[in-house]
Design a protein around this motif. Structure first.
Motif, PDB file in Angstrom:
ATOM      1  N   UNK A 186       2.446  -4.514   7.176  1.00 17.51           N
ATOM      2  CA  UNK A 186       2.810  -5.219   5.875  1.00 17.51           C
ATOM      3  C   UNK A 186       1.706  -6.269   5.282  1.00 17.51           C
ATOM      4  N   UNK A 187       1.233  -6.947   6.373  1.00 15.60           N
ATOM      5  CA  UNK A 187       0.220  -7.879   5.874  1.00 15.60           C
ATOM      6  C   UNK A 187      -1.200  -7.192   5.489  1.00 15.60           C
ATOM      7  N   UNK A 188      -1.355  -6.105   6.265  1.00 14.23           N
ATOM      8  CA  UNK A 188      -2.590  -5.265   5.711  1.00 14.23           C
ATOM      9  C   UNK A 188      -2.448  -4.609   4.277  1.00 14.23           C
ATOM     10  N   UNK A 189      -1.086  -4.234   4.115  1.00 16.84           N
ATOM     11  CA  UNK A 189      -0.991  -3.503   2.661  1.00 16.84           C
ATOM     12  C   UNK A 189      -0.769  -4.634   1.608  1.00 16.84           C
ATOM     13  N   UNK A 190      -0.830  -5.788   1.949  1.00 16.67           N
ATOM     14  CA  UNK A 190      -1.095  -7.025   0.981  1.00 16.67           C
ATOM     15  C   UNK A 190      -2.473  -7.242   0.504  1.00 16.67           C
ATOM     16  N   UNK A 250       1.954 -13.420   8.068  1.00 15.36           N
ATOM     17  CA  UNK A 250       2.372 -13.981   6.513  1.00 15.36           C
ATOM     18  C   UNK A 250       1.216 -14.724   5.788  1.00 15.36           C
ATOM     19  N   UNK A 251       0.422 -15.356   6.511  1.00 14.76           N
ATOM     20  CA  UNK A 251      -0.606 -16.090   5.786  1.00 14.76           C
ATOM     21  C   UNK A 251      -1.595 -15.124   4.924  1.00 14.76           C
ATOM     22  N   UNK A 252      -1.942 -14.082   5.526  1.00 15.35           N
ATOM     23  CA  UNK A 252      -2.718 -13.027   4.671  1.00 15.35           C
ATOM     24  C   UNK A 252      -2.006 -12.733   3.433  1.00 15.35           C
ATOM     25  N   UNK A 253      -0.605 -12.253   3.395  1.00 19.51           N
ATOM     26  CA  UNK A 253       0.124 -11.967   2.325  1.00 19.51           C
ATOM     27  C   UNK A 253       0.004 -13.061   1.492  1.00 19.51           C
ATOM     28  N   UNK A 254       0.304 -14.252   1.807  1.00 17.07           N
ATOM     29  CA  UNK A 254       0.326 -15.421   1.017  1.00 17.07           C
ATOM     30  C   UNK A 254      -0.914 -15.745   0.243  1.00 17.07           C
ATOM     31  N   UNK A 255      -2.097 -15.507   0.747  1.00 17.94           N
ATOM     32  CA  UNK A 255      -3.532 -15.771   0.342  1.00 17.94           C
ATOM     33  C   UNK A 255      -3.751 -14.655  -0.659  1.00 17.94           C
ATOM     34  N   UNK A 256      -3.231 -13.251  -0.336  1.00 26.34           N
ATOM     35  CA  UNK A 256      -3.835 -12.336  -1.135  1.00 26.34           C
ATOM     36  C   UNK A 256      -2.838 -12.309  -2.351  1.00 26.34           C
ATOM     37  N   UNK A 262      -3.939 -14.868  -5.031  1.00 24.63           N
ATOM     38  CA  UNK A 262      -5.122 -14.563  -5.774  1.00 24.63           C
ATOM     39  C   UNK A 262      -4.697 -13.546  -6.682  1.00 24.63           C
ATOM     40  N   UNK A 263      -3.647 -12.505  -6.194  1.00 30.23           N
ATOM     41  CA  UNK A 263      -3.259 -11.585  -7.166  1.00 30.23           C
ATOM     42  C   UNK A 263      -2.642 -12.139  -8.492  1.00 30.23           C
ATOM     43  N   UNK A 264      -1.850 -13.035  -8.106  1.00 33.50           N
ATOM     44  CA  UNK A 264      -0.991 -13.654  -9.386  1.00 33.50           C
ATOM     45  C   UNK A 264      -1.897 -14.289 -10.256  1.00 33.50           C
ATOM     46  N   UNK A 265      -3.093 -15.096  -9.657  1.00 32.32           N
ATOM     47  CA  UNK A 265      -4.105 -15.605 -10.545  1.00 32.32           C
ATOM     48  C   UNK A 265      -4.869 -14.617 -11.358  1.00 32.32           C
ATOM     49  N   UNK A 266      -5.234 -13.564 -10.718  1.00 31.21           N
ATOM     50  CA  UNK A 266      -5.712 -12.397 -11.488  1.00 31.21           C
ATOM     51  C   UNK A 266      -4.797 -11.853 -12.702  1.00 31.21           C
ATOM     52  N   UNK A 267      -3.394 -11.604 -12.204  1.00 32.14           N
ATOM     53  CA  UNK A 267      -2.502 -10.972 -13.170  1.00 32.14           C
ATOM     54  C   UNK A 267      -2.631 -11.924 -14.135  1.00 32.14           C
ATOM     55  N   UNK A 268      -2.398 -13.264 -14.197  1.00 36.08           N
ATOM     56  CA  UNK A 268      -2.390 -14.228 -15.273  1.00 36.08           C
ATOM     57  C   UNK A 268      -3.525 -14.206 -16.204  1.00 36.08           C
ATOM     58  N   UNK A 269      -4.580 -13.860 -15.639  1.00 36.86           N
ATOM     59  CA  UNK A 269      -5.824 -13.834 -16.329  1.00 36.86           C
ATOM     60  C   UNK A 269      -5.963 -12.474 -17.297  1.00 36.86           C
ATOM     61  N   UNK A 290       6.397  -6.358  -2.148  1.00 32.55           N
ATOM     62  CA  UNK A 290       7.068  -7.932  -2.141  1.00 32.55           C
ATOM     63  C   UNK A 290       8.346  -7.869  -1.640  1.00 32.55           C
ATOM     64  N   UNK A 291       9.172  -6.928  -2.275  1.00 32.43           N
ATOM     65  CA  UNK A 291      10.480  -6.659  -2.013  1.00 32.43           C
ATOM     66  C   UNK A 291      10.729  -6.169  -0.351  1.00 32.43           C
ATOM     67  N   UNK A 292       9.905  -5.340   0.376  1.00 34.34           N
ATOM     68  CA  UNK A 292       9.784  -5.087   1.476  1.00 34.34           C
ATOM     69  C   UNK A 292       9.468  -6.208   2.347  1.00 34.34           C
ATOM     70  N   UNK A 293       8.541  -7.057   2.031  1.00 31.29           N
ATOM     71  CA  UNK A 293       8.227  -8.182   2.774  1.00 31.29           C
ATOM     72  C   UNK A 293       9.396  -9.203   2.926  1.00 31.29           C
TER      73      UNK A 293
END
Length: 307
Positions: A115-119, A211-217, A220-227, A245-248
């Motif tokens: 799940x971390x790799x998928x993030x 979980x740290x790679x998921x959080x960091x990913x 950055x994803x949210x920052x990109x989406x908001x842009x 996200x639901x699976x996580x």
């Protein structure tokens, strides 16, 4: 086995989910249906990803590995649960219990890493779409999956070594339906404080490391989406991440509760274990297929071709 040299117990007895025969019959039907749905959904996902060339991408490569893991994970616990629901005496040998501890942890641990790799895959697809092919090459994807299995195997070996060094003198009753290391601690007649501390450290390191790679990913994803100026573009980007996200949340939430909270033998322990080892493997193919138009289209094409 080394455990037999300092333990007089040769088998354990599960209390199971219930001691009422009528309720056990209903539970047997319920979990049999869940297991059939789990097998059907994940096998279908594996088959569709394998046969449909349009799904031969890193995202679906990881998804097919997740389906394989869910098949393995549910098969470690559910068949024994079904057998015990039909049995008057719910027993398991010490060796069988240790094997279950190992396979529960290696499948669950590998799923956490995956799940971390998928993030990271979603981060590469959304934040660097032009470089996605270079960032997520086939060789890298294979290495990430193999690394997930390797790290989970190391963690599982540590967990089993903790279980092997426990002394079991008289107590045999496990207030659970499956062998998990936290459920064995109350039965031990040796000092388990060090074992508990090691288990907490392993769980925290495992949980933090995945979980740290998921959080960091996703930061950055949210920052990109908001842009993204287009509402359609934002919705499309969010939809590609919502299933993951639901699976996580389903998996990490119940798994961390089970391994970090003190074992009490209460219904909370049972519910947490049922959530991450029985319910989540059934829901994952539904989550990814119902919210993914590519998967739905591939299923229709596959069924149309073969039927």
């Amino acid at each position: 086995m080394a455990l037999k040299n300092h333990s007089t117990v040769t088998q354990f007895i599960f209390t199971g989910l219930s001691d009422e025969p009528h309720l056990e019959a209903l539970l047997f039907v319920l979990f049999l249906v869940i297991y059939i749905l789990t097998l059907t959904g994940n096998l279908m996902m594996l088959f569709v990803v394998r046969t449909d060339s349009r799904l031969h991408t890193p995202m679906y490569f990881f998804l097919s590995n997740l389906s394989f893991l869910d098949l393995c994970f549910s098969s470690v616990t559910v068949p024994k649960l079904l057998e015990d629901l039909l049995s008057e005496k719910k027993t398991i040998s010490v060796e069988g219990c240790l094997a279950q501890v190992f396979f529960v942890f290696i499948t669950a641990g590998t799923e956490a890493f995956l799940l971390s790799m998928m993030a990271y895959d979603r981060y590469a697809a959304i934040c660097h779409p032009l470089l996605y092919g270079q960032m997520m090459s086939n060789q890298l994807c294979v290495r990430l999956v193999l690394t997930s299995w390797g790290l989970a195997s190391i963690n599982s070996t540590v967990i089993v070594l903790l279980a092997v060094t426990l002394d079991f003198c008289e107590a045999q009753t496990i207030h659970h339906y499956v062998c998990e290391l936290p459920s064995l601690f109350p039965l031990s007649c040796s000092d388990v404080s060090i074992h508990i501390n090691i288990l907490i450290c392993v769980t925290v390191l495992h949980g933090f490391g995945t979980s740290l790679p998921i959080f960091i990913s996703y930061a950055r994803i949210i920052s990109t989406i908001l842009g993204i100026s287009s509402t359609t573009g934002r919705n499309k980007a969010f939809n590609t991440c919502s299933s993951h996200l639901i699976a996580v949340f389903l998996f990490f939430g119940s798994g961390l509760v089970r391994y970090l909270m003190p074992t009490s033998g209460s219904s909370l322990d049972l519910l947490a274990s049922l959530q991450y080892s029985v319910i989540t493997p059934m829901l994952n193919p539904l989550i990814y297929s119902l919210k993914n138009n590519d998967v739905k289209a591939a299923v229709k094409r596959t069924l149309g071709y073969y039927l």
